[in-house]
Design a protein around this motif. Structure first.
Motif, PDB file in Angstrom:
ATOM      1  N   GLY A  70      34.811   7.342 -10.333  1.00 34.62           N
ATOM      2  CA  GLY A  70      33.979   7.122  -8.981  1.00 34.62           C
ATOM      3  C   GLY A  70      32.787   7.646  -8.482  1.00 34.62           C
ATOM      4  N   PHE A  71      32.113   7.763  -9.761  1.00 38.49           N
ATOM      5  CA  PHE A  71      30.610   8.572  -9.058  1.00 38.49           C
ATOM      6  C   PHE A  71      29.261   7.344  -8.813  1.00 38.49           C
ATOM      7  N   PHE A  72      29.558   6.149  -9.925  1.00 39.65           N
ATOM      8  CA  PHE A  72      28.933   5.127  -9.461  1.00 39.65           C
ATOM      9  C   PHE A  72      30.116   3.752  -9.866  1.00 39.65           C
ATOM     10  N   THR A  73      29.904   2.579  -8.879  1.00 42.95           N
ATOM     11  CA  THR A  73      30.258   1.545  -9.762  1.00 42.95           C
ATOM     12  C   THR A  73      29.867   0.941 -11.415  1.00 42.95           C
ATOM     13  N   GLU A  92      26.220   0.032 -11.257  1.00 40.12           N
ATOM     14  CA  GLU A  92      25.041   1.486 -11.054  1.00 40.12           C
ATOM     15  C   GLU A  92      25.132   1.914 -12.567  1.00 40.12           C
TER      16      GLU A  92
END
Ligand code: NA
Ligand code: NA
Lengths: 435, 186, 323
Positions: A242-245, A248
């Motif tokens: 969940g740190f980036f999509t 991303e």
């Protein structure tokens, strides 16, 4: 009901004729869709709405991952990453029969786990492996076939542009869930290829030239490959954590691959415009196709053709098994003339609503469809990976096709497993709470 | 790399049309490369502002999407210019030369119809209709952003007419296709 | 194809027996079990009956005709006749629509329904888009948004200090979050679950229905009734659609839309109870907050957004009708 008959006739007839006369695939889908739109809505509204769908169909942040992963693949292709992954694969499977062929398969899987392009894998790995295998007396057709058959595993193993296309075409299935779901089927793809190589090696004992390597050598190659493999942790770990999509993550993959390329001194600043330009051109073709396909999917929703097919089918059978089998066979056949992306774009809006009526999970359906259509990218006449694979091995396409047959059979066997054992796709994303 | 698809048969003096095409190619390539580089920077910036600065940017995602669409729609026109769009040419290549020429012309006309009716005309109507619609985060109206479609349509039309003229010229040698390693994976 | 049940209904003698049914398409972005879908679908049935089968509605759920923003354009061009859209989207067509999208504007669902459907208050605003081929026909309830997070129950703005909260991508929402003490992070709805799970953000804000449906209960169990936003959803149409109907049919549409607004409101109330029970069963904890403290914190935002006399006047009328 008149609309439905008219639209069905225009869509089906238009697409087949345009494709056969060699019109671009995008136009073969787009023109009949726009004509259908105009028949239903009138000239002015039909044209305006078609243009609007083209634009809004690609107005999605999730789609940006496609040019980024293509670009990352292009940088890796030039950036010395393939060589290090090949070296690692060589020490890992060097003791098996026909070691160089097994190395080729494993290297494609490793390359695929950091990039999403089968062409890039077939080109980058094949270019290095083919001359080595030729020196060791491997049959050139077999060498090319091994490379070609195993390259698409990277389109099922994440990251994968095909899964992103499916996520969009299916109306927003989670990319994270699809990515995790792709691991086991993608690895099975590689395992199927390894099994074929293993049988081949039994009949060709002369290829048993085990490449022995010391523990130190194993450690050294692993350390050298580590920065490349870290990309998997950054990209997939970043998405799942969940740190980036996904988008991303794909941009981070570009930056990371670029840094590695500079670090390895394989890429110079002045190479960048060319790499950027090639990636832009390649992804534009895909994005344009997605845009025109959204005209088609709008016509489909508007006229409710998929529901009609579903109702007909439901009256014919209530067995999930039969429906899956029908879809599997249709996709296998459609994959012969078509590539994977257009097939996903055409058949997701038609098949997915039907599949869901039968209680099939959209993530499982997406993996089954992607796996199925990845066989399409190596089945001629429309088989870019096959052409690239033959070219880098320096053989004629015709002499590769025969050698590909055992691989096809093994892959279809795995496809049956993936189609009828949903757990192969759903267990891993379920474990990470992504379903 | 097939950088110059025409070089094999180029006459001593390129025509005005050919000179215009190479100029347009150069301009569009420069635009594509710049937009793509901008795109990488924008999305990286977005991650940076959220994860490192803890002060997420609100416009970067919106802007990135539109840069991406403009990039893709300009990109498809050059891809068409370089014949890098993907088609099933298997059957056409088996046909005799005269038939190849006819089929190629029909395919170009089909593409031209799409470019003119849907992209140029429909795209223009769509942009005109949304010219007063504001964007929640960018200081540009939706209509201006939608202009990517008709502009791409005009560029496509130019390249299609260019190819049509070459297909109709006496020097026609049959369907051209680009090298496999430049092939596009779909 | 089933226009033969006519004749039996003697409500209005106007359209006699219908030769063929004109079916209007309605774009909707959520699932068919949503109160708005149920109300619209029932409204279609009633209209069909009252017009002796001459007119019917077909609701397309789940964004099958496109995202809300796109369906507005489809209504403008006349491709479809109706769409249900979130209120903030109309700000792109006329910034004055911001007036109903400000925090603490409505005190209750009933207060919102009555004021945003009161011709005295809204007729000028709702007709302001006529020249852009858009008209608001009715305002539906879209839930009451409150804060939820993974850390602790929120009672006062001080509790939100340092929290990162997902918001809809808009300047107003980010400003609002800042005034409440937190940092607003714009993010697509689909990414919120994993982002909360991994701690990239601490929470989000939405109504109980969505909160329970998308299972954010599992990662952010503290739902605090800040009730900061109550955004209407508008049923919009192209003015030419209504103006093109016979006058008696226009009347029927107006009456049935009003009935649908009432029905949807009632459905919503029961639906919220069901969702809340479901959320509690999943481990969610609901708590009340110091509403006045939040209202006070956000007050400057509301004032700064009421930039002209027209919307100041509307806002004043809405507030006067409170309680
Ligand atoms: Na991959
Ligand atoms: Na194929």
């Amino acid at each position: 009901m008149n609309d439905v008959a008219l639209v069905s006739a225009v869509m089906l007839g238009g697409m087949v004729v345009l494709m056969l006369i060699g019109a671009p695939i995008s136009i073969s889908i787009g023109l009949p869709s726009a004509i259908s739109m105009i028949l239903v809505l009138g000239l002015e509204n039909g044209a305006t709405t078609s243009a609007q769908r083209m634009f809004t169909g690609v107005n999605s942040f999730a789609l940006l991952a496609i040019p980024f992963f293509v670009l990352a693949g292009g940088i890796m292709n030039n950036g010395g990453i393939a060589t290090r992954l090949i070296n690692l694969a060589k020490v890992l499977v060097g003791r098996t029969p026909a070691p160089l062929a097994q190395t080729n398969v494993l290297a494609n899987m490793l390359f695929g786990s950091v990039s999403g392009s089968a062409i890039a894998a077939a080109a980058a790995v094949g270019t290095t492996m083919a001359p080595m295998q030729a020196r060791e007396g491997y049959d050139k057709g077999f060498t090319a076939a091994t490379n070609v058959a195993s390259a698409p595993s990277g389109m099922v193993i994440p990251p994968s542009n095909l899964l992103i296309v499916y996520a969009l075409a299916s109306g927003g299935t989670s990319v994270g869930a699809l990515f995790m779901a792709g691991y086991i089927p993608g690895i099975l793809w590689g395992v199927a290829c390894m099994a074929v190589v293993w049988f081949y090696a039994r009949k060709h004992p002369e290829l048993k030239a085990p490449v022995r390597s010391s523990l130190g050598e194993l450690g050294r190659t692993f350390v050298q490959a580590l920065p490349s493999l870290t990309l998997v942790v950054v990209v997939i770990g970043g998405i799942i954590g969940g740190f980036f999509t996904a988008t991303e993550a794909s941009a981070i993959a570009v930056v990371y691959a670029l840094l590695l390329g500079f670090l390895y001194r394989a890429i110079k600043i002045k190479d960048l415009p060319h790499i950027l330009y090639n990636a832009a051109r390649t992804s534009s073709v895909v994005i344009f196709l997605i845009g025109v396909s959204s005209i088609m999917s709008f016509v489909m929703s508007f006229t409710k053709i998929p529901q009609l097919i579903a109702e007909t089918l439901l009256g014919f059978t209530d067995s999930k098994f039969v429906v899956l089998l029908i879809m599997m066979v249709v996709l296998l056949i459609i994959g012969i003339p078509l590539d994977a992306t257009p097939a996903i774009l055409i058949f997701t809006p038609i098949f997915l609503p039907i599949a869901m009526q039968y209680g099939i999970d959209p993530v499982h359906f997406g993996i089954m469809m992607t796996f199925n259509l990845c066989i399409a990218v190596i089945s001629p006449p429309s088989a870019p990976v096959l052409f690239v694979g033959a070219q880098v091995a320096g053989v004629k396409v015709e002499s590769v096709i025969g050698r590909l047959m055992p691989f096809f059979l093994a892959l279809v066997a795995v496809l049956l497993l993936v189609t009828f054992v949903p757990a192969l796709s759903l267990w891993l994303p379920g474990l990470f709470g992504l379903l | 790399m097939s950088e110059h698809p025409l070089s094999s048969e180029s006459a001593p003096r390129p025509s005005v049309l050919a000179r215009f095409k190479s100029l347009l190619d150069m301009v569009l390539r420069t635009i594509c490369v710049s937009l793509f580089a901008l795109l990488v920077v924008l999305v990286t910036w977005q991650v940076f502002t959220r994860l490192v600065l803890s002060n997420p940017s609100i416009w970067s995602e919106e802007l990135a999407r539109y840069v991406f669409i403009w990039l893709s729609l300009i990109g498809i026109s050059i891809a068409t210019g370089e014949k890098a769009d993907v088609a099933i040419d298997y059957f056409v290549q088996k046909a005799p030369l005269a038939a190849q020429r006819v089929l190629e012309i029909v395919a170009y006309l089909a593409t031209l119809t799409f470019a003119l009716v849907v992209m140029v005309w429909g795209g223009y109507l769509n942009a005109a209709q949304t010219m007063h619609q504001l964007n929640p985060v960018l200081p540009i109206s939706a209509g201006v952003l939608y202009l990517a479609v008709p502009i791409s349509g005009v560029l496509l039309t130019f390249y299609l007419i260019y190819h049509l003229i070459r297909t109709l010229s006496p020097g026609y040698t049959g369907l051209e296709h680009i090298a496999a390693e430049d092939g596009v994976e779909l | 194809s089933s226009g033969t049940d006519a004749g039996a209904s003697e409500t209005d003698g106007s359209s006699e027996e219908a030769v063929s049914t004109t079916t209007f398409k309605v774009a909707f972005n959520q699932q068919p079990n949503h109160p708005q879908y149920i109300a619209l679908d029932a409204m279609g049935d009633r209209i069909k009956e009252r017009t002796n089968g001459a007119y019917d509605l077909e609701v397309f759920p789940n964004e099958t005709l496109g995202a809300q923003k796109e369906t507005i354009e489809l209504v403008q061009s006349g491709t479809i006749e109706f769409a249900m859209v979130a209120a903030p989207l109309l700000e792109n067509y006329n910034p004055d629509f911001v007036v109903f999208n400000l925090p603490f504007t409505f005190d209750s669902q009933d207060h919102q329904r009555e004021t945003t459907n009161d011709p005295e208050i809204v007729s000028e605003l709702y007709a302001s888009l006529d020249d852009q081929n858009l008209r608001v026909l009715g305002s539906f309830h879209g839930g009451i948004r409150s804060m939820y997070n993974s850390i602790k129950p929120i009672v006062t703005p001080a509790d939100m200090e340092g929290m990162k909260i997902r918001v809809i991508e808009s300047e107003t929402n980010i400003e609002m979050m800042e005034l409440m003490g937190a940092t607003g992070t714009p993010m697509g709805m689909g990414d919120v679950y994993t982002a909360i799970q991994s701690g990239v953000i601490d929470g989000a804000e939405n109504n109980e229905l969505t909160y329970a449906n998308v299972k954010h209960t599992e990662v952010a169990p503290y739902y605090s009734y800040t009730k900061h936003l109550m955004l209407p959803d508008y049923l919009i149409s192209n003015p030419s659609v209504m103006d093109g109907l016979p006058e008696d049919v226009q009347e029927i549409f107006a009456e049935e839309i009003a009935a649908a607004v009432e029905e949807e409101g009632a459905l919503w109330k029961t639906e919220i109870e069901v969702s809340k029970e479901k959320a509690i069963a999943d481990g969610a904890k609901f708590n009340e907050v110091d509403e006045e403290a939040f209202a006070e914190a956000i007050a400057p935002l509301t004032q700064s957004k009421l930039t002209n006399d027209f919307i100041k006047d509307i806002h004043a009328k809405v507030r006067a009708a409170a309680k």
